[in-house]
Structure formats: structure tokens, C-alpha cells
Write a protein that holds these residues in place. Structure first.
Motif, short mmCIF file in Angstrom:
data_model
loop_
_atom_site.label_atom_id
_atom_site.label_comp_id
_atom_site.label_asym_id
_atom_site.label_seq_id
_atom_site.Cartn_x
_atom_site.Cartn_y
_atom_site.Cartn_z
N ASP A 22 47.32 51.36 62.31
CA ASP A 22 47.04 50.30 62.82
C ASP A 22 45.39 49.82 62.62
N SER A 23 44.64 51.18 62.38
CA SER A 23 43.21 50.63 62.03
C SER A 23 43.31 50.06 60.60
N ILE A 24 44.21 50.42 59.84
CA ILE A 24 44.45 49.82 58.20
C ILE A 24 44.93 48.50 58.26
N LYS A 25 45.94 48.33 59.16
CA LYS A 25 46.55 47.02 59.04
C LYS A 25 45.47 45.88 59.65
N GLN A 26 44.58 46.29 60.59
CA GLN A 26 43.63 45.34 61.02
C GLN A 26 42.54 45.16 60.50
N GLN A 27 42.30 45.53 59.24
CA GLN A 27 41.16 45.60 58.29
C GLN A 27 40.76 44.08 58.30
N SER A 28 39.44 43.87 58.36
CA SER A 28 38.82 42.58 57.98
C SER A 28 39.14 41.93 56.80
N PHE A 29 39.12 42.91 55.66
CA PHE A 29 39.56 42.68 54.29
C PHE A 29 41.07 42.95 54.19
N GLN A 30 41.82 41.82 53.72
CA GLN A 30 43.05 42.04 53.71
C GLN A 30 43.88 42.00 52.44
N ASN A 81 48.75 50.27 42.50
CA ASN A 81 48.71 49.21 41.52
C ASN A 81 47.54 48.54 41.63
N GLY A 82 46.69 48.99 42.76
CA GLY A 82 45.39 48.34 42.99
C GLY A 82 44.14 48.54 41.78
N GLU A 83 43.19 47.52 41.85
CA GLU A 83 42.12 47.67 41.13
C GLU A 83 41.23 48.91 41.25
N TYR A 84 41.12 49.23 42.79
CA TYR A 84 40.54 50.10 43.35
C TYR A 84 41.36 51.13 44.27
N VAL A 85 40.86 52.49 44.39
CA VAL A 85 41.61 53.31 45.19
C VAL A 85 40.60 53.82 46.29
N THR A 86 41.43 53.84 47.47
CA THR A 86 40.73 54.59 48.63
C THR A 86 41.90 55.55 49.25
N TRP A 87 41.39 56.58 50.10
CA TRP A 87 42.21 57.46 50.88
C TRP A 87 41.79 57.30 52.22
N VAL A 88 43.10 57.41 53.00
CA VAL A 88 42.77 57.63 54.51
C VAL A 88 43.81 58.77 54.94
N ASP A 89 43.34 59.71 55.42
CA ASP A 89 44.09 60.89 56.05
C ASP A 89 44.93 60.51 57.18
N SER A 90 46.15 60.80 57.44
CA SER A 90 47.03 60.03 58.49
C SER A 90 46.86 60.56 59.68
N ASP A 91 45.93 61.39 60.21
CA ASP A 91 45.28 61.62 61.61
C ASP A 91 44.18 61.00 61.90
N ASP A 92 43.46 60.36 60.78
CA ASP A 92 42.01 59.88 60.82
C ASP A 92 42.14 58.29 61.20
N VAL A 93 40.97 57.64 61.22
CA VAL A 93 40.95 56.08 61.64
C VAL A 93 39.90 55.61 60.81
N VAL A 94 39.72 54.24 60.63
CA VAL A 94 38.85 53.56 59.77
C VAL A 94 38.34 52.22 60.71
N GLU A 95 37.07 52.18 60.52
CA GLU A 95 36.66 51.10 61.46
C GLU A 95 37.19 49.86 60.52
N LEU A 96 37.24 48.57 61.49
CA LEU A 96 37.69 47.45 61.07
C LEU A 96 37.15 46.71 59.83
N SER A 97 35.76 47.28 59.66
CA SER A 97 35.09 46.61 58.32
C SER A 97 34.95 47.74 57.23
N TYR A 98 35.71 48.65 57.39
CA TYR A 98 35.90 49.74 56.28
C TYR A 98 36.08 49.17 54.90
#
Length: 298
Positions: A22-30, A81-98
Motif C-alpha cells: 500500500d505504501s508503494i501503491k500510494q506514492q505521490s510519484f506514479q 524495465n525501468g530507467e532507475y531501480v529501487t528496492w523495498v523489502d516486503s516487511d518495510d514501508v516507504v513514505e508517500l514522497s519516497y
């Protein structure tokens, strides 16, 4: 081409997985895709991932027999297939502005890698840290490869984990994660730094890191702790010796990095839980290893 590929390795994290996704899906950058690799989960993690695939075409799911975190990350890389790569471990969360902040700072600095900092996530509350020791005025730091490599060993900027950073996907060409090792991040991420021209660090806690309360170290008895510490030290030494080899070949501040490595040989907090006898054995091992290093470097 999508702007950012987000890699999410998944293994038996049903309790926290929806919060993460959910924290990924709700990112301000889409402008992103999410590559989820279920690494042979035995709970309902795979079914939870399916829910997001059905609802959002940006979420893609792959399943494999258990290969460990490194194996799951390697599979993620194959499908990104992205221009950039980032990782999110599946028990962590990210801020909506991440993602928004990482991309924004990349555009501003033209850095090949942009790191942010983290806060701790517990069942009771989130714990945020005073980051002024890293950047007194909380300004974005722009660092050279030489500066980053010197600080990789002492982890002053917390730059070793794969998560919490945005990296040009082209830097991953030919890079893979070594399977079967503890802390495989430490044996991989420095390779990306060595390919970069500029690295930026955002002194903001944008990534929520959840410490695993059920880790091997956390549950180890006094009898098994020394065995686990020895395994940890063996893998850590292997990762660090790989880094030392690379900086020696590239001739990057070799003498300074040697000294920093020696200063940080014995830094694992679990040592304090050993019996006096095992502490002596462990300390002797470190001393013997230090002597061997000094002989090699003379």
C-alpha cells in the motif's frame, strides 16, 4: 520506458505485506512498475501479491522455489524495465514522497545514485533519528566515489543496504547478488558505487526499516550464538575482502580504506551476549585475522 522499477522480494511476510505494498501503491510519484518475486513462501504472501496484480497493472508477480533474498533479487533484475531501480523489502514501508524525492534530487544533482536515510518501524511506534550528525543543516550531500568508498566500511551514511536508494539501471549490467551469504548487500552495492560518477544523499528519513524480531541472532541461545557469529563474521569478511580487492585494483584511497577496515573489524553488538570464554575465543580470532591482514598489506 517506465521511470522506476521497484524490486520487492517476498518471503513469508503476510503480516506486513499489505502495509508495504500500500505504501508503494500510494506514492505521490506514479511512473513506476513493481516487480514482486515470491521466493517460495509457505504462508499466504503469494495470494496477497496476487490481489495487487489483479487491481493494478503496474504490479507484476513471479514465483520461484526458495533461493533466499539474493536469489529473489536476481530474479527481480531479470524482469525490470525501468530507467532507475529501487528496492523495498516486503516487511518495510516507504513514505508517500519516497519516489518523488529520490527522482527530484536525481534531476537536481544529476547523480547516478541517490540515497535517502531511514527510520525504524516497530509494532508500537515509528522511531525517527536526528540526522544533523550526517548533514548539520540537513542539506543534500553530493559525494564522489572516493568519499563513498571510504565511508562504506564504517557505514557512516548508511549506504550499504540496497533499499533506500535510486540507482541508474545501467549500473546493474553484469551485477548479481551472491546467494547463500548473510548481508549480501555489502558484497554488491559497492560495485554500483564504483561505476557511478556522483552519489547524492538526502538527509531525510523516507524509508521505514522494520528490524526482524525473529532473526537468527535475536533468537540464538548462548550455545548457538558463537556459531552464528562465526558464520556472520565469515560472510562479512568475505564481502569486505571483495571490496578491498576492488579498491586496491582501482587504487582508491587504499591506505585509508585499509585503516578504516581494521578499525571496524569487531563491531557486532551480539558479541556482548557471549560467555567470557567465547568472548576470548572470538577476540583471539579477530586479533589473528588482523595480524594476517597487516602481513599482506606490508
Amino acid at each position: 520506458m517506465v521511470k522506476v522499477s521497484i524490486g520487492v522480494p517476498v518471503y513469508n511476510v503476510a503480516e506486513y505485506l499489505r502495509q508495504c505494498l500500500d505504501s508503494i501503491k500510494q506514492q505521490s510519484f506514479q511512473d513506476f512498475e513493481v516487480i514482486m518475486v515470491d521466493d517460495g513462501s509457505t504462508d499466504n504472501s503469494f495470494e496477497i501479491c496476487q490481489e495487487y496484480v489483479f487491481k493494478d497493472k503496474r504490479f507484476k508477480l513471479y514465483h520461484q522455489e526458495n533461493k533466499g533474498l539474493a536469489g529473489a533479487r536476481n530474479t527481480c533484475l531479470k524482469h525490470m524495465n525501468g530507467e532507475y531501480v529501487t528496492w523495498v523489502d516486503s516487511d518495510d514501508v516507504v513514505e508517500l514522497s519516497y519516489l518523488e524525492r529520490l527522482v527530484e534530487v536525481q534531476v537536481k544533482t544529476q547523480a547516478d545514485i541517490v540515497n535517502c536515510l531511514y527510520y525504524s518501524v516497530t509494532k508500537e511506534r515509528n522511531i525517527y533519528y536526528d540526522l544533523r550528525s550526517i548533514s548539520p543543516n540537513l542539506e543534500i550531500l553530493e559525494l564522489s566515489v572516493q568519499e563513498i568508498m571510504l565511508n562504506f566500511i564504517n557505514n557512516r551514511y548508511f549506504i550499504a543496504p540496497m533499499w533506500g536508494s535510486l540507482c541508474k539501471s545501467q549500473l546493474y549490467k553484469g551485477v548479481y547478488f551472491p546467494q547463500g551469504l548473510l548481508y549480501e548487500d555489502n558484497g554488491t552495492k559497492f560495485k554500483l558505487y564504483m561505476r557511478a560518477n556522483k552519489i547524492a544523499i538526502i538527509p531525510e528519513g523516507l524509508y521505514g526499516y522494520r528490524k526482524n524480531e525473529n532473526s537468527i541472532m535475536g533468537k540464538a541461545t548462548s550455545d548457538s550464538l558463537i556459531k552464528e557469529l562465526n558464520r556472520l563474521r565469515k560472510d562479512t569478511i568475505g564481502n569486505r575482502e571483495k571490496l578491498i580487492y576492488y579498491v586496491e585494483v582501482a587504487n582508491i584511497r587504499v591506505e585509508e580504506i585499509h585503516k578504516e577496515y581494521l578499525r571496524n573489524l569487531d563491531d557486532h553488538i551480539a558479541v556482548s551476549r557471549l560467555s567470557e570464554r567465547d568472548k576470548q575465543k572470538y577476540t583471539q580470532f579477530i586479533k589473528n585475522y588482523e595480524r594476517k591482514l597487516l602481513q599482506c598489506w606490508q
